[in-house]
Every structure is written in structure tokens, then in C-alpha cells.
Design an enzyme around this catalytic site. Structure first.
Site, PDB file in Angstrom:
ATOM      1  N   CYS A 135       0.848  -1.198   0.000  1.00 36.26           N
ATOM      2  CA  CYS A 135       0.000   0.000   0.000  1.00 36.26           C
ATOM      3  C   CYS A 135       0.886   1.252   0.000  1.00 36.26           C
ATOM      4  O   CYS A 135       1.676   1.458   0.922  1.00 36.26           O
ATOM      5  CB  CYS A 135      -0.906  -0.026   1.226  1.00 36.26           C
ATOM      6  N   CYS A 423       3.317   3.106 -38.336  1.00 37.55           N
ATOM      7  CA  CYS A 423       2.169   3.363 -39.222  1.00 37.55           C
ATOM      8  C   CYS A 423       1.045   2.366 -38.960  1.00 37.55           C
ATOM      9  O   CYS A 423      -0.134   2.728 -38.956  1.00 37.55           O
ATOM     10  CB  CYS A 423       2.606   3.321 -40.683  1.00 37.55           C
TER      11      CYS A 423
END
Ligand SMILES: Cc1cc2nc3c(=O)[nH]c(=O)nc-3n(C[C@H](O)[C@H](O)[C@H](O)COP(=O)(O)O)c2cc1C
Ligand code: SF4
Ligand code: SF4
Length: 457
Positions: A135, A423
Site C-alpha cells: 500500500c 504506421c
């Protein structure tokens, strides 16, 4: 018929889908509903000395129409009393003996405190323990959570204390907020951990409200850094999972966590060696029933691939991840544009010119009706004009009137294309730009190339 039944570090599981320690596993009523929906296991919302949470506590990043692509939280561990959580764990296990309940634990870094909580969780009937060393907010300021996970010596020490007392498998949950996750994984292994889980949330500030100038989430005009999770973190989690599983000093049964929301995500984590997976954000976003698709999808994929069990494909992709120096430098691909699919948006052209290697061109011209030659004569001439790129419709006036005008369909100069993929990544039309293999040289790695006395590189 394939089966999803599996065994994680000695814990028998109906399927590899567990809910991660988080709000979806906050109480017994939720966990039982989750089991009814099809989850095989649940890691209980972290239990420890109850804390007070703030309001608000979540913020998120939306991206291109996708809500909660990344979720951020500043929530701490369970705000319910330890005794209440343990009583509910016992009740869930009584009613669902075949489902897995893991108690996620976080207490002060004191031997007695860990011994006590371990004994209480196991007495309640938990099938295993997960140590929350991850955490990144709030609890870490009090010397717990990632404050432990970021210091290998602490992680090793606390794992050792837990193992002194534990009778069930001990899973150490790792924080990604560390330079090299293997250091923490190795420490947990040295401490005697039976298994690992990764990743917990990533330190983050999701954004700032440009009216109030306060970052999100806003707690009475202030904010705090939080833990990031959801689809955005999956690539980071996959990389860390691979790092752990490829390191002999780290490797243990590993529960994969981070951005998992579909059977495909689950399959990818298992292919990189995870024995099961845990889900938080996707369950918070779409509810428990996502597990139905996850189970059906994974089973169907396993059937198609001929895998009978999770073990049949666990780790199969690990050997395919290597250091860069082992890649084949002679492998060569180039971009090819399918003129029949191209919509002429020219995103690929801009991307290649501004972000790659300037080898996509807009020099194709619309045909003028040619009444002096036969189609075969036209084809013969056109095929000599551009030698490397097939242009099926060049000079063929007929079909062009129905499709994208020829002068909007880009052309790739294959001699200059370096096969970077950009591309094809920006092209909005599926399968319109494909990357085709054109090399004809034997494989050669960087090491082999630089070892040669006549090397040029
Ligand atoms: C609101 C919220 C609360 C969480 N609380 C805990 C917790 O108490 N203990 C814990 O180990 N992890 C906790 N986590 C982290 C999740 O268990 C999980 O590791 C992380 O969210 C990554 O998985 P995901 O991408 O599927 O959400 C929490 C996450 C969220 C979003
Ligand atoms: S990005 Fe795709 S659709 Fe757009 S022009 Fe290029 S190839 Fe055609
Ligand atoms: S693969 Fe890269 S270099 Fe080749 S055409 Fe596409 S963007 Fe240009």
C-alpha cells in the site's frame, strides 16, 4: 474438456480467478455474492488495526472514450474491526468450503503483532495469508505497507516472523514502487514466503482540477498521492511479473495482478508464469459478473489451443522474452498498405514523416482514362513504375471510382522502411497496414555481429 481447476501454492482452486484485496472484498456478504457469480477465490480487504478513511478517495483517468482507464485511490486498509472481518471470514468459509479465502494482513512491524494476527486469521479458517507490503499511501507514512516492501531487509524480516507462526501458505504482495522488484521478491523468498503476488498500486497523481487548482481526489481542498491501477498499469505489471519469473532467486508461485479485466489479460499473465490472477478495478467498474466471460473465454481459448489445464500453458511465453542482445538483427519487416481497405486518412503518412523514417509517400496519381492501350499493356507499364510496392489498382480506372481515390492512398518505399510498426499502430483500419517479412539473411544477434572481426555495425 479443459478444466479451470488449479492449485496455487498448495491451495486448491475452482478456477484461477480471485478478487484482489480491495473494496470488492470488503465484507462477507460481498465475497459470497462474488463466489455465487463464479469467482474461485477472494483476497479479503486488508485487515489490521481499523483506520479512518477520507472522503473523497478515488480519481481516475479517462482516455478516448474509455472511462477509468486508470484508477487512483487514497483508501487505506479495512476500516472495520479485526474481529468483525474474522467472524465473516469464518462464516464465508463455512458456507463456501471449496472457495478460497485469503486473509490480507497489515500490522505494525513487531514480531508479536504479526504472530497474533496470523494465528487469528488462520483460526478463522483462512486458506492462506497475503502480506500487504505494497500500500503506497497513508499506511506507508506509519511504517507499514510499501514502507516495508521498499526495504528488502524489512520484507525479509516480517516474512520470517509470519512463517514462524503460519500453518497456511504465505503470499507476499509486492509493491511496484521500487527500482527493481526482484530485490523485494528475493527478500520475500529468503524470508520463507510460499508465494508472491504482484503488483500493488503505483504511486500517482492523476490530475489537477484547473478551476480549483487542487489535484484529484479533493479532500476539503487538499489531495495526496495515491495508488494507480486498472487497464493503464497492465503493461507495467506484466513486465514485473516477467522479471520475477525469469529470476531464479525470486521465483515462487506468483499471483498476477494489475489491469486484468478479461480472459485475454488473464491468459497473458499465466503465459508469463502466473499460477492465477487477481482482479480489482475491473470488478469495481463492471461488477462481479465479468468473471462469467473470463471463465468462458479462457476455457474456449484453452480448447482451441489444446490445453487441458492451466499448468499446460503457464509460463509458455517466458522463453520468448530475452535481453535485447539476443534478438535477431537480420529480421526485417516492412509495412504494406492494403489499398482495398485504406480510407485515405493519411495518419500513417504524418506518423512516418514526423515520427519515423519519412518513407510513406503521397505520390500516387489518379488515373486518367487511357483509351489508347489495353488493360494488359497498362498493367505492364505500371508494374515497372514502382518496383517494390504492389499497387493492384494503379491505372485501373473502374474500381477507383467506388473506393478511396488513388491519390489519397499512401505508398510505402520499402527500401527505406525500417519496420518500426508505427504506421500500423496509428492506422485506424484493422489489417489495412500489415507488416510483412522480407529478410533473406541467416539470424545474427548483436553479440554474434560484434564478435566477428570484420564486423560493421
Ligand atoms: C480502492 C482500492 C483499494 C485497495 N485496497 C487494497 C488493500 O486494502 N490491500 C491491498 O493489498 N491492495 C489494495 N488495493 C490494490 C489492489 O488489490 C490491486 O493490487 C491493484 O488495484 C491492482 O489491480 P487492478 O489493476 O486489477 O485494480 C486497492 C486498490 C483499490 C483500487
Ligand atoms: S492510416 Fe491506414 S487508412 Fe489511413 S491512409 Fe494510412 S493506410 Fe490508409
Ligand atoms: S514501419 Fe515505420 S518506417 Fe516503415 S513505413 Fe511504417 S512508420 Fe514508416
Amino acid at each position: 474438456m479443459p478444466t479451470l481447476e488449479c492449485n496455487f501454492s498448495g491451495i486448491k482452486c475452482l478456477n484461477p480467478f480471485w478478487l484482489a484485496s480491495a473494496p470488492p472484498t470488503n465484507c462477507g456478504e460481498q465475497v459470497m455474492r462474488a463466489f455465487d457469480a463464479g469467482w474461485g477465490g477472494a483476497v479479503w480487504k486488508t485487515i489490521g488495526e481499523p483506520i479512518t478513511n477520507v472522503s473523497s478517495r478515488y480519481s481516475s483517468i479517462d482516455w478516448a472514450g474509455q472511462r477509468m482507464m486508470g484508477l487512483n485511490n487514497i483508501e487505506l486498509i479495512s476500516d472495520r474491526p479485526i474481529a468483525t472481518n474474522l467472524r465473516e471470514i469464518a462464516e464465508v468459509k463455512r458456507r463456501y468450503p471449496k472457495h478460497v479465502v485469503i486473509a490480507s494482513l497489515m500490522v505494525e512491524s513487531k514480531r508479536e503483532a504479526w504472530h497474533e494476527i496470523v494465528a487469528r486469521a488462520e483460526d478463522a479458517g483462512a486458506d492462506g495469508l497475503e502480506l500487504n507490503f505494497g500500500c503506497p499511501h497513508g499506511m506507508s507514512e506509519r511504517g507499514m505497507g510499501s514502507a516495508v516492501g521498499q526495504v528488502p531487509e524489512y520484507a525479509e524480516q516480517i516474512t520470517y516472523w509470519v512463517k514462524e507462526r503460519a500453518r497456511t501458505p504465505v503470499i507476499v504482495k509486492l509493491t511496484p514502487n521500487i527500482t527493481d522488484i526482484r530485490m523485494a521478491a528475493r527478500a520475500a523468498k529468503r524470508g520463507g514466503a510460499d508465494a508472491l503476488s504482484a503488483i500493488n498500486t503505483i504511486n500517482s497523481i492523476t490530475g489537477i482540477d484547473l478551476d480549483t487548482l487542487v489535484p484529484n481526489p479533493n479532500v476539503d481542498g487538499l489531495s495526496s498521492h495515491g495508488g494507480y491501477c486498472g487497464p493503464a498499469v497492465k503493461p507495467i505489471a506484466l513486465n514485473m511479473v516477467q522479471q520475477i519469473n525469469a529470476d531464479p532467486a525470486s521465483v515462487l508461485p506468483l499471483s498476477g495482478i494489475g489491469g486484468i479485466g478479461s480472459w485475454r489479460d488473464a491468459a497473458e499473465f499465466i503465459l508469463l508464469g502466473c499460477g492465477n490472477v487477481q482482479v480489482c478495478t475491473a470488478a469495481m467498474h463492471y461488477g462481479y459478473r465479468i468473471v462469467e466471460d473470463m471463465a468462458d473465454g479462457l476455457l474456449e481459448w484453452m480448447r482451441q489451443k489444446g490445453f487441458e489445464t492451466i499448468e499446460d500453458f503457464r509460463g509458455l511465453s517466458l522463453p520468448n522474452v530475452r535481453e535485447w542482445k539476443h534478438l535477431n538483427l537480420n529480421y526485417k519487416i516492412v509495412a504494406r498498405i492494403d489499398a482495398a481497405k485504406c480510407i485515405g486518412c493519411q495518419l500513417c503518412y504524418t506518423a512516418c514523416w514526423d515520427g519515423a523514417h519519412q518513407c510513406i509517400h503521397l505520390d500516387r496519381t489518379l488515373p486518367t482514362p487511357d483509351t489508347t492501350r489495353t488493360p494488359a499493356q497498362i498493367q505492364a507499364v505500371s508494374s515497372t513504375r514502382i518496383t517494390t510496392t504492389p499497387i493492384p489498382k494503379l491505372d485501373d480506372a473502374g474500381p477507383q471510382t467506388a473506393g478511396t481515390p488513388l491519390d489519397r492512398i499512401p505508398r510505402v518505399d520499402e527500401h527505406e522502411c525500417v519496420g518500426c510498426n508505427l504506421c500500423s499502430l496509428v492506422c485506424p483500419v484493422e489489417e489495412c497496414i500489415t507488416m510483412e517479412r522480407i529478410d533473406n539473411m541467416p539470424p545474427q544477434t548483436w553479440e554474434e555481429r560484434t564478435a566477428s572481426p570484420t564486423a560493421t555495425h
